[in-house]
Structure formats: C-alpha cells, structure tokens
Design a protein around this motif. Structure first.
Motif, mmCIF file in Angstrom:
data_model
loop_
_atom_site.group_PDB
_atom_site.id
_atom_site.type_symbol
_atom_site.label_atom_id
_atom_site.label_comp_id
_atom_site.label_asym_id
_atom_site.label_seq_id
_atom_site.Cartn_x
_atom_site.Cartn_y
_atom_site.Cartn_z
ATOM 1 N N THR A 182 0.804 -1.237 0.000
ATOM 2 C CA THR A 182 0.000 0.000 0.000
ATOM 3 C C THR A 182 0.829 1.276 0.000
ATOM 4 N N GLY A 183 2.113 1.185 0.351
ATOM 5 C CA GLY A 183 2.927 2.388 0.430
ATOM 6 C C GLY A 183 2.706 3.176 1.711
ATOM 7 N N LEU A 184 1.956 2.642 2.644
ATOM 8 C CA LEU A 184 1.744 3.277 3.940
ATOM 9 C C LEU A 184 2.754 2.715 4.940
ATOM 10 N N TYR A 185 2.847 3.361 6.117
ATOM 11 C CA TYR A 185 3.718 2.820 7.155
ATOM 12 C C TYR A 185 3.240 1.430 7.557
ATOM 13 N N ASN A 186 4.206 0.568 7.930
ATOM 14 C CA ASN A 186 3.810 -0.731 8.467
ATOM 15 C C ASN A 186 3.476 -0.592 9.957
ATOM 16 N N ARG A 187 3.037 -1.670 10.559
ATOM 17 C CA ARG A 187 2.528 -1.621 11.927
ATOM 18 C C ARG A 187 3.588 -1.151 12.927
ATOM 19 N N GLN A 188 4.799 -1.745 12.863
ATOM 20 C CA GLN A 188 5.829 -1.424 13.840
ATOM 21 C C GLN A 188 6.254 0.040 13.738
ATOM 22 N N THR A 189 6.455 0.520 12.528
ATOM 23 C CA THR A 189 6.863 1.917 12.347
ATOM 24 C C THR A 189 5.763 2.860 12.806
ATOM 25 N N PHE A 190 4.533 2.511 12.498
ATOM 26 C CA PHE A 190 3.395 3.343 12.913
ATOM 27 C C PHE A 190 3.352 3.480 14.440
ATOM 28 N N ILE A 191 3.495 2.370 15.131
ATOM 29 C CA ILE A 191 3.459 2.415 16.598
ATOM 30 C C ILE A 191 4.597 3.284 17.137
ATOM 31 N N VAL A 209 -7.340 -4.126 -4.450
ATOM 32 C CA VAL A 209 -8.249 -3.336 -3.611
ATOM 33 C C VAL A 209 -7.481 -2.681 -2.468
ATOM 34 N N LEU A 210 -6.589 -3.424 -1.824
ATOM 35 C CA LEU A 210 -5.800 -2.863 -0.730
ATOM 36 C C LEU A 210 -4.924 -1.710 -1.212
ATOM 37 N N GLN A 211 -4.370 -1.870 -2.414
ATOM 38 C CA GLN A 211 -3.583 -0.787 -2.987
ATOM 39 C C GLN A 211 -4.443 0.456 -3.207
ATOM 40 N N SER A 212 -5.665 0.253 -3.655
ATOM 41 C CA SER A 212 -6.571 1.386 -3.881
ATOM 42 C C SER A 212 -6.924 2.080 -2.566
ATOM 43 N N ILE A 213 -7.117 1.305 -1.504
ATOM 44 C CA ILE A 213 -7.397 1.898 -0.198
ATOM 45 C C ILE A 213 -6.198 2.741 0.264
ATOM 46 N N GLY A 214 -4.997 2.207 0.044
ATOM 47 C CA GLY A 214 -3.797 2.968 0.390
ATOM 48 C C GLY A 214 -3.718 4.270 -0.372
ATOM 49 N N ALA A 215 -4.064 4.244 -1.665
ATOM 50 C CA ALA A 215 -4.039 5.456 -2.486
ATOM 51 C C ALA A 215 -5.072 6.460 -1.990
#
Length: 507
Positions: free
Chosen positions: A350-359, A398-404
């Motif tokens: 998705t190009g978003l932060y992953n879980r560990q980095t987000f936390i 679909v997940l990629q579209s949500i990330g966008a």
C-alpha cells in the motif's frame, strides 16, 4: 694566476655538489634519489675536471683534464633526463631501456675523445689561449663533433620540456618543488648554449664549475625547504589529482591554497570562487576552517549529498598551519540508506507505514504533545469474500486502492498505516474530537461510494471504523479503545463509525 672570485666560485661549486651528493645519499631509498645522485656525480666530474684544467699550466695536462671532462659533458644530460623521467613518472616502464640507449649513444663521443688515433674525427684542432687570469683550451670541432654535441642540447631541451609540462599540470602545492628542479636544470643548459654560441669564449668569463654552484644551491634549497625527494612526487601528485575524494587545502588564515580536480567537480567551482562558497553557502565548513578544528558533517549542494571531513595540519612543532578538507559524494549512499529505511518502514503493497513503524511514530508523537490525540482504526467489511470470489490478486489491488485513497484524503499532519491484513489505522493530534469523528464518517462514505475495478471485475466495499481519543495517553490505550469501538461497529451491522461505543447515524 686565478683571481680570488674565480677560485672561490669554483671551490664553492665543488663543495656545493659534494653537499648535494651527501644529502641525496641520506635519502637514497626515495624515488628518483638514485637518478639525482648520478646526475650530481657527473656534474661533479664535470666541475672538478674543468677546474683542474683551469689550474693546469701545461698543454698536456690541460688536454688530459679536458678529455676526462667529456665524461661529465656527455653523460650529465643523459643522467639529467633520466632523473626528470624518474621524478615526473613519465614513461616509467621504458626508463631503463631509454637509459641504456642514451648512455651507449653518448659514450661514442667519450670514446672518440679518449682515443688518440680517432679523436681527430671529432676535433679539428685544439688551441691554447692565454687570458689575463688563466689559460684555456679552445677546441674546434668537426661536423661529427657538432652532431654529437647537438645530442647534448637535444637531451637538455627535452628534459626542460618534461619539467615544464610537469610544472604546468601539477598541483600548486607541488609547483614550488618543481620550480627548484626547473631552475637546477635550466642553468647548465643556458651556460652550455652561451658557451657554444660564443665559440667557447664565454668559458673565460665564467667556467662551468662556477655555474654548478647555483645548480647545487637550488637542489639543496629544494631538498631542505620543500622536501624534494622526501615524498615521491608522482605518488603524491597522482593521489592528489586522481583520488575520487575531493581535497581542499587551506592555510592558517583560512585561505584556500589548493584543491584537486575531484573537489572542483564535486563543488562545481574553482579556485577563484571556492572561498566564497565555503564561507557563504556552507558556513559550517567556513567556521570549522577558521577555528582549525577537526570536524565531520554532511551537506547538500546542487542536488548532491556531500560529506566533509576536516583535519588540522600541524608542523613538526605541533603548530597549526592549516586545514585539509576531504569531500565525498554520498548521494548514492544516502539514496540507498533511504531505500532500505523505506523498505523497513513502509508496507510494500500500500505504500503506507507498516505496523511497527506506525506504533513507534505514534509513541513519539504522544510523548511530544499534551493535547487530545485520536486513533481511527478500521477494516474492510467481508474482505475475505473478495479474495475467495475474485482471487488474491484482486484483493491486493483493492488494498492498494485503499492505500491510495488514504494518501489523498488524510492530511499530512496525520500518520497512516496498514495495520495488518485488511486493517488500517490513522493517528492525529491536530484535530478536535468532533473533527476526528467527522473525518471517520467522511472516509466511510467515500469508500462506500467507490467502485474498485480490477481486470473485468467491479467491486464495491464498505468499511467499519472505531475512533478513540485521549489526552497524554499511551498507544496501547488508544488502540484498545479503538479496537473495542471497531468491534461495536461490526456488531452494529458494519459500514458505520463507533466512538466509545456510541453510533454516528448514517446519512
């Protein structure tokens, strides 16, 4: 009878050349030291035999010393050329072959002079000329003699050309040393030229032994003042010119005295403007140079990331005399580091932060703010059916579209991530509670109205969202509350927002 000045300069010349021989012998293991020793040795032979010829009273001894002198006359130019080649490094692989050929060629003249039955091939006549101070021999050479002597001039001229080219192409830090070499070589050449042009009458004014005093003086000055031969010039020059790192040398006053081609290319500047760049565009560099301090820092210039490392230069008495700066291009290294960092921090799909980095980022943000913070936690309703019905490739699309969508709809001050599977999270500390809930509802409606196309499939989805808010709280607390709210949204039939268990009516 010899006058005192003539006697003084001749003895000074011999003493000076002997001093050079001793000095060179002490550093005989250094590059070009052997070649310089041989050159000075032939100069000494030339000087001593010329002086001996001068003080001799009989014709026989004058001719004898003149004949021995030809060893220095014919071999000094060869030795000088070989020294220049060794010093500059030109034709390094061919130097031994060049030496053998030239010594053999010049030996022809020495052989003819020293052979009674053949010396007339090189000399038409030898005349003793008396002056007010001393008597000298004037030799009339044959055509062959003139040809052989012209070889001497050719070798001397060639040596001078090599040194001039080296001086013109070398760095400014090496030029003073090279000038000494040039002066030491040019003086005998000028003398020999004047001697031939004047048909040897110039010899009566200033014998060669006196001229060599100046050559010896320049060599000694170069060795003790500019470290001639103490460091192989070619090695230092090649390192300075062709080292991939940029090198900028400043004196104790902070003035740039030299820079290599790599530095000019990295800094996109030259000697005329590098100081302005140092003090105005890169003030940290200029300040470190002024303070003569050890420093290391990176900076960006003309789209390039550069690393500067400064090293103070000290004398043997530990007195600070300047600063040398090494400059490296770390653009590629920074780019690769950023790529590795992104791979470690960013969800590849998705190009978003992953879980560990987000936390980690949320925890850091919570430690910096005392205001109200919000966590929106949501997942895609019935997402398993998308994978089961149309395949995982369709689910990934679909997940990629949500990330966008999140990249466009979520403001830059918020932190967004793919929390895992079809779960997503948004953290914000710059909104009120009402604004956070309103944005969650906006996001729900936006996704509900979207049509996700993959290949020939058109898919509609809904999301369930939970919103938690807190002041000076921990991530775990926000997450537990948001997860509870999401659970409530699922129980309420999905496609809705829950905030601390309270519904927000659909429009």
């Amino acid at each position: 009878m010899l006058s005192f000045p003539v006697l003084f300069f001749n003895l000074l010349s011999i003493g000076m050349l002997l001093s050079v021989l001793v000095a060179v012998w002490k550093v005989r293991s250094k590059r070009a030291a052997k070649e310089l020793f041989i050159t000075v040795l032939f100069m000494l032979v030339w000087s001593v035999t010329s002086f001996a010829e001068m003080v001799s009273y009989t014709y026989f001894f004058k001719v004898l010393w003149r004949n021995i002198c030809q060893i220095g006359v014919f071999y000094t130019p060869v030795a000088s050329l070989l020294f220049c080649l060794a010093y500059t490094g030109y034709w390094r692989e061919k130097q031994k072959q060049i030496g053998r050929i030239l010594y053999l060629y010049q030996g022809v003249g020495i052989f003819l002079v020293g052979t009674d039955f053949l010396h007339h091939w090189i000399r038409n006549s030898i005349t003793l000329v008396n002056s007010s101070q001393f008597s000298v021999l004037v030799v009339e050479t044959t055509v062959l003699g003139k040809f052989l002597i012209s070889g001497n001039f050719f070798l001397m001229v060639f040596s001078l050309v090599l040194v001039i080219i080296f001086v013109a192409t070398t760095s400014s830090s090496m030029r003073k040393q090279s000038y000494i070499l040039l002066l030491g070589a040019v003086i005998p050449f000028l003398y020999a030229m004047a001697k031939v042009v004047s048909n040897e009458q110039f010899l009566q004014i200033l014998p060669i032994s006196g001229v060599f005093a100046l050559s010896g003086l320049f060599f000694l000055f170069g060795m003790y003042r500019f470290d001639l031969l103490k460091l192989a010039p070619l090695a230092r020059e090649q390192a300075f010119r062709f080292l991939g790192e940029g090198i900028v040398i400043c004196d104790g006053e902070g003035r740039v005295v030299d820079m290599n081609p790599a530095a000019k290319e990295l800094l996109d500047t030259d000697m005329g403007s590098v100081e302005e760049q140092m003090y105005l565009q890169i003030p940290r560099w200029g300040n470190a140079v002024r303070k003569n301090e050890r420093a290391s820092f990176d900076f960006t210039l003309n789209g390039k990331s550069l690393l500067a490392e400064l090293y103070p230069i000290t004398s043997k008495t530990t007195e600070l005399i300047g600063v040398i700066t090494l400059i490296q291009n770390i653009t590629l290294l920074k780019r690769r580091t950023l790529e590795l960092q992104q791979r470690a921090e960013i969800d590849g799909l998705t190009g978003l932060y992953n879980r560990q980095t987000f936390i980690e980022k949320v925890e850091k943000q919570l430690s910096l703010t005392s205001g109200l913070s919000h966590l929106i936690y949501f997942d895609l309703d019935h997402f398993k059916q998308v994978n089961d019905q149309w395949g995982h490739r369709c689910g990934d699309a679909v997940l990629q579209s949500i990330g966008a969508i999140l990249k466009v709809e979520v403001d830059k001050s918020s932190i967004t991530c793919r929390f895992g599977g079809e779960e997503f999270a948004i953290f914000s500390s710059h909104k009120s509670r009402e604004e956070a809930v309103a944005f969650a509802e906006h996001l729900r409606r936006y996704i509900e109205n979207q049509v996700f196309n993959h290949e020939q499939h058109s898919i509609r989805l809904t999301v369930s969202l939970g919103v938690s808010s807190g002041r000076s709280t921990s991530f775990d607390q926000l997450y537990r509350e948001a997860d509870d709210c999401l659970y409530e949204a699922k129980k309420a039939g999905r496609n809705c927002v829950r905030f601390r268990g309270k519904p927000l009516d659909r429009a």
